[in-house]
Design a protein around this motif. Structure first.
Motif, PDB file in Angstrom:
ATOM      1  N   ASP A   1       0.858  -1.177   0.000  1.00 16.45           N
ATOM      2  CA  ASP A   1       0.000   0.000   0.000  1.00 16.45           C
ATOM      3  C   ASP A   1       0.905   1.242   0.000  1.00 16.45           C
ATOM      4  OD1 ASP A   1      -1.608   2.163   0.840  1.00 16.45           O
ATOM      5  OD2 ASP A   1      -3.004   0.790   1.807  1.00 16.45           O
ATOM      6  N   ILE A   2       0.588   2.209  -0.839  1.00 15.17           N
ATOM      7  CA  ILE A   2       1.452   3.402  -0.903  1.00 15.17           C
ATOM      8  C   ILE A   2       1.513   4.133   0.437  1.00 15.17           C
ATOM      9  CG2 ILE A   2       1.392   3.883  -3.386  1.00 15.17           C
ATOM     10  CD1 ILE A   2      -0.867   5.900  -2.732  1.00 15.17           C
TER      11      ILE A   2
ATOM     12  N   TYR B   1       4.395   5.892   5.161  1.00 13.15           N
ATOM     13  CA  TYR B   1       4.476   5.836   6.628  1.00 13.15           C
ATOM     14  C   TYR B   1       5.872   5.401   7.069  1.00 13.15           C
ATOM     15  CZ  TYR B   1       3.801   4.526  11.465  1.00 13.15           C
ATOM     16  OH  TYR B   1       3.954   4.426  12.825  1.00 13.15           O
ATOM     17  N   TYR B   2       6.424   4.427   6.372  1.00 11.20           N
ATOM     18  CA  TYR B   2       7.769   3.959   6.736  1.00 11.20           C
ATOM     19  C   TYR B   2       8.780   5.108   6.658  1.00 11.20           C
ATOM     20  CZ  TYR B   2      11.985   1.305   7.258  1.00 11.20           C
ATOM     21  OH  TYR B   2      13.191   0.851   7.745  1.00 11.20           O
TER      22      TYR B   2
ATOM     23  N   VAL C   1       7.345  -2.961  10.396  1.00 11.43           N
ATOM     24  CA  VAL C   1       6.731  -1.722  10.884  1.00 11.43           C
ATOM     25  C   VAL C   1       5.241  -1.710  10.573  1.00 11.43           C
ATOM     26  CG1 VAL C   1       6.663   0.778  10.509  1.00 11.43           C
ATOM     27  CG2 VAL C   1       8.844  -0.367  10.847  1.00 11.43           C
ATOM     28  N   HIS C   2       4.891  -2.149   9.371  1.00 14.36           N
ATOM     29  CA  HIS C   2       3.479  -2.213   8.997  1.00 14.36           C
ATOM     30  C   HIS C   2       2.715  -3.111   9.973  1.00 14.36           C
ATOM     31  CE1 HIS C   2      -0.061  -2.587   6.327  1.00 14.36           C
ATOM     32  NE2 HIS C   2      -0.095  -3.807   6.827  1.00 14.36           N
TER      33      HIS C   2
ATOM     34  N   ILE D   1       9.236  14.847  12.363  1.00 15.30           N
ATOM     35  CA  ILE D   1       8.087  14.054  11.915  1.00 15.30           C
ATOM     36  C   ILE D   1       8.055  12.689  12.586  1.00 15.30           C
ATOM     37  CG2 ILE D   1       6.903  13.117   9.893  1.00 15.30           C
ATOM     38  CD1 ILE D   1       8.481  15.117   8.192  1.00 15.30           C
ATOM     39  N   ASN D   2       9.199  12.013  12.602  1.00 11.53           N
ATOM     40  CA  ASN D   2       9.206  10.646  13.152  1.00 11.53           C
ATOM     41  C   ASN D   2       8.848  10.652  14.637  1.00 11.53           C
ATOM     42  OD1 ASN D   2      11.758  11.869  13.741  1.00 11.53           O
ATOM     43  ND2 ASN D   2      12.571   9.865  14.262  1.00 11.53           N
TER      44      ASN D   2
END
Ligand code: MSP
Length: 508
Positions: free
Chosen positions: A324-325, A330-331, A352-353, A410-411
């Protein structure tokens, strides 16, 4: 009320080759920050594009047996197709071969020549065609009697030619003072120290800005033998796209001269051009400076930096086909500390997903929506008592998240969202709502807490996963995910919740 403005740019990429996931990483960061500022009520503009001139591109076109203009047009289309596939939307796709841009560069050149910031001289030194970069004797790396680029290791050629120069020396003390008095001009701060010790402390040398030995570039009015060397051409795109020096310069006035915030996202290897040359160019033109140059590290694979010779260059389409894009984006946004290099592998992406999205947030949502729709098909009743611990967690998470994002961390911000989700899963384990079916009042209160928490997590995640959070909104029967409503704890009274299919499938 006049809205605050936010203008963010990616580097404009060279169309001399296909884009890889390093470029996707850079563009994703810019896009996520744009999304965040938009949500904060800013009027935003987002620029990406292609840096289309130079010797290397001319020779690529020759190899392909087409004109340089046709070659760059094909490549620019490919870049745009990639951003479309990744659902990364932008306001400007800046192309340096466009008429408007060329006119602006010619115009700037004349202005700076007239103001004596540009002069004609002789250039002799090293040049890397691959990197389109001049190097001083000191920078050139000697290996077995040949000279190489100190970072990319590409071979250097010796050039001797007449060239126009941009005065840098004359502005060095201004620049140094500007850095000192604007502590957030370059982030992370370690970059400032590196640039000082590698360039300023040794004394800036004036910059050669034209070439006479190739012609795929912008020809100046004053001397038809010269084309503008790539960096003056490239950097100027950030303002030519806004209409600087054209009749239609409204965006330039609104987003640059009078704009609230201007951020350039750059990879660390090109921070020098943005932190030294670009501010001096703007200064000599009497224009305002960007607010921040945000330099990120490299995306590397477990085998090291991506390079053709190592054969570890990852094509974004190989990932788009499989994942999924929004998982891919997200990664990049959540796993790499801005400024440091970050590792990418499919194994890590899947972990991570599964951990953050499927097992953590997805599970929280499906457990909660199942319970609400089963026991309160018409929505929850008003709360009879508020749980201070949960409400505090939500309030605190919001404060921390905003503080991180305002510093472009951001992270760290996304980590706050995922930790809140983890905390809520723990709350489910503790309260075991499936055992509360005889005590509907307590169950009602527990589910309010969970929905309020899920709302907050979704609000924080929407800057990187807008599509998935759209689905969450539908499930929760709400129209918008706003920071203001995060701390309104009565928003789920009589709202119908839909039982949801898993939001994220586990990846094997
Ligand atoms: N055309 C210039 C930029 C001009 S901006 C006025 C240029 N182009 S480039 O195609 O080489 O792209 C460089 C940018 O790509 C880097 O600044 C960085 O943003 C990104 N990256 C290229 N490889 C990368 C990684 N392996 N990892 C992360 N980003 C990388 O330089």
């Amino acid at each position: 009320m006049v809205k605050k403005t936010f203008y963010i740019t990616t580097p404009i990429y060279y169309p001399s080759g296909e884009l890889h996931i390093g470029h996707v990483y850079s563009t994703t960061i810019a896009w996520v920050l744009r999304n965040y500022k938009k949500l904060q009520g800013y009027e935003t503009k987002f620029l990406t594009g292609a840096d289309e001139h130079g010797q290397k591109i001319a020779s690529k076109a020759k190899q392909a047996n087409i004109t340089p203009q046709d070659y760059v047009s094909q490549m620019a289309q490919k870049f745009q197709d990639l951003w479309t596939s990744l659902e990364i939307d932008y306001d400007y796709f800046s192309r340096t071969s466009s008429l408007n841009h060329k006119q602006t560069v010619v115009n700037i050149f004349s202005t700076l020549l007239k103001s004596h910031n540009i002069y004609l001289g002789d250039y002799e030194g090293w040049y890397s065609i691959e990197d389109e970069e001049f190097l001083t004797q000191r920078q050139a790396k000697l290996h077995e009697k040949k000279y190489y680029h100190p970072i990319s290791n590409h071979p250097l050629v010796r050039i001797k030619e007449i060239s126009y120069f941009l005065k840098l020396k004359a502005h060095q003390s201004w620049l140094s003072n500007y850095w000192d008095t604007h502590p957030n001009f370059i982030i992370p701060h370690k970059v400032v120290n590196e640039l000082r010790s590698n360039f300023l402390n040794q004394g800036l040398e004036d910059l050669s800005i034209t070439r006479t030995t190739f012609d795929w570039g912008i020809k100046i009015n004053e001397n038809k033998d010269h084309v503008v060397y790539v960096w003056l051409d490239a950097l100027t795109n950030y303002i030519s796209a806004l209409g600087y020096k054209t009749a239609n310069n409204q965006d330039f006035q609104t987003f640059w001269q009078k704009g609230t915030e201007i951020v350039h996202i750059v990879g660390k290897e090109i921070s020098r051009f943005h932190a030294i040359y670009w501010p001096i160019i703007l200064h000599t033109l009497n224009l305002r400076q960007p607010s921040t140059i945000l330099a990120h590290g490299w995306l590397i694979t477990p085998e090291g930096k991506m390079s053709k010779s190592k054969g570890n260059v990852i094509n974004p389409y190989d990932l788009i086909k499989k994942y999924d894009i929004e998982t891919i984006k997200y990664y990049f946004a959540s796993q790499i500390h801005l400024g440091n290099d970050g590792i990418f592998s499919e194994e890590l992406l899947k972990n991570v997903h599964n951990a953050d999205l499927a097992n953590n947030f997805g599970n929280l949502l499906s457990r909660t929506s199942t319970l609400v729709s089963l026991h309160f098909p018409n929505g929850l009743n008003p709360l009879t008592s508020h749980d201070q611990t949960i409400n505090e967690q939500i309030t605190l998470s919001q404060q921390k998240y905003l503080a991180h994002l305002d510093k472009y961390e951001i992270n760290e911000g996304l980590k706050i969202a995922i930790n809140l989700s983890k905390f809520l899963n723990g709350y489910i384990e503790k309260t075991t709502p499936w055992n509360l079916t005889n005590d509907l009042e307590t169950l009602n209160n527990v589910l309010h807490n969970l929905l309020n928490g899920i709302y907050s997590v979704a609000t924080m995640l929407q800057i990187v996963m807008p599509k998935k959070m759209q689905v969450v909104k539908k499930i929760m029967g709400i129209n918008a995910l706003t920071f203001d409503l995060m701390t309104n704890f009565n928003k789920f009274i009589r709202i119908k919740i839909t039982k949801s299919a898993p939001l994220f499938n586990r990846l094997k």
